[in-house]
Design an enzyme around this catalytic site. Structure first.
Site, PDB file in Angstrom:
ATOM      1  N   HIS A   1       0.859  -1.192   0.000  1.00 36.19           N
ATOM      2  CA  HIS A   1       0.000   0.000   0.000  1.00 36.19           C
ATOM      3  C   HIS A   1       0.888   1.232   0.000  1.00 36.19           C
ATOM      4  O   HIS A   1       1.948   1.221   0.615  1.00 36.19           O
ATOM      5  CB  HIS A   1      -0.902   0.002   1.250  1.00 36.19           C
ATOM      6  CG  HIS A   1      -2.067   0.909   1.110  1.00 36.19           C
ATOM      7  ND1 HIS A   1      -1.985   2.246   1.392  1.00 36.19           N
ATOM      8  CD2 HIS A   1      -3.332   0.679   0.684  1.00 36.19           C
ATOM      9  CE1 HIS A   1      -3.161   2.801   1.160  1.00 36.19           C
ATOM     10  NE2 HIS A   1      -3.991   1.874   0.716  1.00 36.19           N
TER      11      HIS A   1
ATOM     12  N   ASP B   1      -7.928  -5.646   0.413  1.00 37.76           N
ATOM     13  CA  ASP B   1      -8.409  -6.453  -0.711  1.00 37.76           C
ATOM     14  C   ASP B   1      -7.981  -7.907  -0.640  1.00 37.76           C
ATOM     15  O   ASP B   1      -8.484  -8.740  -1.382  1.00 37.76           O
ATOM     16  CB  ASP B   1      -7.927  -5.842  -2.032  1.00 37.76           C
ATOM     17  CG  ASP B   1      -8.609  -4.526  -2.288  1.00 37.76           C
ATOM     18  OD1 ASP B   1      -9.804  -4.430  -1.963  1.00 37.76           O
ATOM     19  OD2 ASP B   1      -7.965  -3.599  -2.782  1.00 37.76           O
TER      20      ASP B   1
HETATM   21  N1  CMC Z   1       3.933  -7.570  -4.869  1.00 39.09           N
HETATM   22  C1  CMC Z   1       5.260  -7.582  -5.080  1.00 39.09           C
HETATM   23  N2  CMC Z   1       6.052  -6.492  -4.959  1.00 39.09           N
HETATM   24  C2  CMC Z   1       5.467  -5.352  -4.575  1.00 39.09           C
HETATM   25  C3  CMC Z   1       4.083  -5.284  -4.333  1.00 39.09           C
HETATM   26  C4  CMC Z   1       3.305  -6.434  -4.495  1.00 39.09           C
HETATM   27  N3  CMC Z   1       1.982  -6.422  -4.267  1.00 39.09           N
HETATM   28  N4  CMC Z   1       3.749  -4.006  -3.992  1.00 39.09           N
HETATM   29  C5  CMC Z   1       4.906  -3.315  -4.015  1.00 39.09           C
HETATM   30  N5  CMC Z   1       5.938  -4.131  -4.362  1.00 39.09           N
HETATM   31  C6  CMC Z   1       7.364  -3.766  -4.449  1.00 39.09           C
HETATM   32  C7  CMC Z   1       7.646  -2.917  -5.671  1.00 39.09           C
HETATM   33  O1  CMC Z   1       8.010  -3.723  -6.762  1.00 39.09           O
HETATM   34  C8  CMC Z   1       8.783  -2.069  -5.164  1.00 39.09           C
HETATM   35  O2  CMC Z   1       9.961  -2.862  -5.142  1.00 39.09           O
HETATM   36  P1  CMC Z   1      11.425  -2.204  -5.462  1.00 39.09           P
HETATM   37  O3  CMC Z   1      11.635  -1.174  -4.393  1.00 39.09           O
HETATM   38  O4  CMC Z   1      12.370  -3.349  -5.417  1.00 39.09           O
HETATM   39  O5  CMC Z   1      11.289  -1.602  -6.848  1.00 39.09           O
HETATM   40  C9  CMC Z   1       8.437  -1.792  -3.714  1.00 39.09           C
HETATM   41  O6  CMC Z   1       7.632  -2.920  -3.318  1.00 39.09           O
HETATM   42  C10 CMC Z   1       7.646  -0.501  -3.506  1.00 39.09           C
HETATM   43  O7  CMC Z   1       6.507  -0.535  -4.324  1.00 39.09           O
HETATM   44  P2  CMC Z   1       5.901   0.668  -5.135  1.00 39.09           P
HETATM   45  O8  CMC Z   1       5.228   0.133  -6.349  1.00 39.09           O
HETATM   46  O9  CMC Z   1       6.942   1.732  -5.305  1.00 39.09           O
HETATM   47  O10 CMC Z   1       4.826   1.188  -4.099  1.00 39.09           O
HETATM   48  P3  CMC Z   1       3.629   2.149  -4.412  1.00 39.09           P
HETATM   49  O11 CMC Z   1       3.343   2.870  -3.157  1.00 39.09           O
HETATM   50  O12 CMC Z   1       3.863   2.958  -5.637  1.00 39.09           O
HETATM   51  O13 CMC Z   1       2.451   1.115  -4.773  1.00 39.09           O
HETATM   52  C11 CMC Z   1       0.594  -0.300  -4.616  1.00 39.09           C
HETATM   53  C12 CMC Z   1       1.451   0.744  -3.912  1.00 39.09           C
HETATM   54  C13 CMC Z   1      -0.667  -0.573  -3.778  1.00 39.09           C
HETATM   55  C14 CMC Z   1       0.138   0.218  -5.989  1.00 39.09           C
HETATM   56  C15 CMC Z   1       1.396  -1.609  -4.780  1.00 39.09           C
HETATM   57  O14 CMC Z   1       1.814  -2.079  -3.514  1.00 39.09           O
HETATM   58  C16 CMC Z   1       0.620  -2.675  -5.536  1.00 39.09           C
HETATM   59  O15 CMC Z   1       0.582  -2.654  -6.764  1.00 39.09           O
HETATM   60  N6  CMC Z   1      -0.012  -3.650  -4.790  1.00 39.09           N
HETATM   61  C17 CMC Z   1      -0.813  -4.667  -5.416  1.00 39.09           C
HETATM   62  C18 CMC Z   1      -2.161  -4.080  -5.791  1.00 39.09           C
HETATM   63  C19 CMC Z   1      -3.040  -3.882  -4.590  1.00 39.09           C
HETATM   64  O16 CMC Z   1      -3.207  -4.779  -3.766  1.00 39.09           O
HETATM   65  N7  CMC Z   1      -3.662  -2.695  -4.513  1.00 39.09           N
HETATM   66  C20 CMC Z   1      -4.650  -2.399  -3.497  1.00 39.09           C
HETATM   67  C21 CMC Z   1      -4.319  -1.238  -2.668  1.00 39.09           C
HETATM   68  S1  CMC Z   1      -5.424  -1.163  -1.246  1.00 39.09           S
HETATM   69  C22 CMC Z   1      -6.964  -0.756  -1.900  1.00 39.09           C
HETATM   70  C23 CMC Z   1      -7.056   0.650  -2.249  1.00 39.09           C
HETATM   71  O17 CMC Z   1      -6.902   1.507  -1.349  1.00 39.09           O
HETATM   72  O18 CMC Z   1      -7.338   0.935  -3.439  1.00 39.09           O
END
Ligand code: CMC
Length: 437
Positions: free
Chosen positions: A313, A371
């Site tokens: 998140h 989720d």
């Molecule tokens: N699985 C594997 N790796 C992950 C995941 C995941 N679900 N989420 C983040 N990472 C890794 C990402 O690859 C990155 O790694 P590195 O630093 O080595 O490049 C690191 O963790 C930081 O991630 P980020 O993408 O920079 O984080 P963000 O804040 O931009 O993204 C997020 C947040 C929710 C989009 C992401 O965690 C994600 O895509 N999660 C899966 C989708 C999900 O479950 N979304 C629901 C969010 S809760 C409901 C809502 O409020 O809408």
């Protein structure tokens, strides 16, 4: 806004004059540096794609402490609201700032209940969609279309219009989601029945048919109500910011909320519940618990493009408090339905256990979000996977409206207009077509 005694000074290495920036304090949470005069005084913008460090507004509605894993609606912890209140009390709280007393609750429930029916013409609008249309495609269209059906509540600058459109949206979303579902499965629409609670009414509109009586199951109704409470608002997330930005142009509330629905659809946001359940079903097909190690390996491989959906998140760097409540509800629902051996739940719990111990997830502070479990609950209730995000939209509608109305009432509100760092071609002349390479 409460000014802080501390001031920020921005200085430049090229000798340009430095600038003092005021800092404001919130009730809780990080202070903010006021950069509104930065461009006028220095000719420079700030650069913050994805809003990692930008407070786009001031708000009194929802507070998240991502490190602690804390979520407050109007100051009340989500755990207390989910345990002691129902969804319509939560709506009242989000809209008006305080929990209702019995009289206020009674009046509010009556008001919402009396607006649950949609214009009969809506059915014909719905008929224009293919039967296999994704419910979120249908919802984006239906919510946007409400502005064409309720002309008397489209002036965002009129407080009475804002009030009645808020009630209409909260009241009609369950009816529209159920209609989108019934249309997809080819069953007759079920009209709302106003002696039922908000959530029981939704369950009935979803699962009743004209052929037999439908008795809502209390445990399942309570579970749906809890899903609604947990999804009701979440501070300045992507869809809420979309609603604010869209509404800042003065567009009508239905159009602004339709923009929120469209944004929520994405798999990184509301679409994650659908994606999380699809992922669990894929792993189950691959061989289930036995294959978790192999699957986690793929997730950790950046080239695979596979993410552990329902994990991670932007704000929570701890267990999402909503996920804890959802896991509890998940057990209650599966117990009530006699499905305690559900292989998907077993798989989810095992996956969670392994991920929480794995260095990759620990180092990145990736925890289950709401989720991860909400899909298992909805599937057990009989809700098809493709409808999950529409149910999220139903629940989030009150948060979107509360945030939109707060923005319109804010004396500092202006049309949202981000700027950019331009990296394209510098000014050049158009050549006649024959001289172009
Ligand atoms: N699985 C594997 N790796 C992950 C995941 C995941 N679900 N989420 C983040 N990472 C890794 C990402 O690859 C990155 O790694 P590195 O630093 O080595 O490049 C690191 O963790 C930081 O991630 P980020 O993408 O920079 O984080 P963000 O804040 O931009 O993204 C997020 C947040 C929710 C989009 C992401 O965690 C994600 O895509 N999660 C899966 C989708 C999900 O479950 N979304 C629901 C969010 S809760 C409901 C809502 O409020 O809408």
């Amino acid at each position: 806004m409460i000014p802080s005694d501390v001031k920020a000074t921005l200085s430049f290495s090229d000798g340009s004059p430095s600038m003092e920036l005021p800092i404001y304090k919130g009730t809780i949470g990080p202070d903010v540096v006021d950069i509104r005069k930065l461009y006028a005084q220095t000719g420079r913008f700030t650069y913050d794609p994805g809003f990692l460090s930008t407070a786009a507004c001031q708000s009194n509605i929802t507070y998240i402490d991502g490190d602690k894993g804390e979520l407050l609606y109007r100051g009340y912890p989500i755990e207390q609201l989910a345990t002691n209140c129902d969804f319509l009390e939560t709506c009242y709280l989000l809209l008006y700032g305080e929990l209702p007393n019995p009289q206020q609750k009674g009046d509010f429930v009556k008001l919402v209940t009396r607006h649950t029916m949609v214009n009969e013409q809506m059915q014909f609008f719905l008929r224009g969609f293919r039967r296999d249309a994704h419910p979120m495609a249908v919802m984006t269209g239906l919510v946007g279309a409400l502005s064409a059906f309720y002309h008397d509540s489209t002036d965002i600058n009129n407080p009475q219009h804002r009030e009645i459109s808020a009630i209409r949206l909260i009241a009609k979303m369950p009816t529209l989601v159920a209609m989108a579902y019934k249309y997809g499965v080819g069953q007759p629409y079920i009209y709302p029945k106003n002696d039922l609670s908000y959530s029981a009414n939704f369950m009935r509109m979803m699962f009743a048919t004209p052929c037999e009586e439908y008795e809502p199951n209390d445990v399942l109704v309570r579970a749906i109500d809890r899903i609604f409470i947990l999804h009701a608002d979440h501070e300045q997330n992507a869809s809420t910011s979309t609603v604010r930005l869209c509404g800042s142009s003065g567009t009508n509330p239905f159009a602004a909320i339709a923009a929120g629905v469209a944004c929520l659809w994405g798999p990184a946001h509301g679409g994650a519940n659908e994606a999380a359940l699809n992922m669990l079903e894929d792993v189950q097909r691959m061989g289930g618990v036995e294959k978790i190690g192999e699957f986690i390996k793929q997730v950790k491989d950046k080239n695979s493009g596979i993410k552990l959906m329902g994990f991670g998140h932007r704000v929570y760097k701890n267990y999402d408090p909503r996920a804890k409540l959802m896991r509890e509800t998940c057990h209650e629902v599966l117990d009530a339905l006699g499905k305690t051996n559900d292989p998907i739940l077993k798989l989810a719990m095992e996956l969670e256990k392994i991920a929480l111990e794995d260095e990759y997830f620990v180092a990145r502070k990736l925890y289950p979000n709401v989720d991860f479990y909400s899909g298992i609950v909805q599937r057990a209730i009989g809700i098809p996977v493709s409808l999950f995000t529409a149910i999220f939209a139903l629940a989030r509608t009150v948060g979107w409206i509360a945030q939109l109305n707060e923005m319109i009432g804010d004396p500092e509100y202006k049309i949202g207009r981000p700027r950019q760092l331009y990296n394209g071609a510098a000014k050049r002349d158009v050549k006649p077509i024959g001289q172009r390479a």
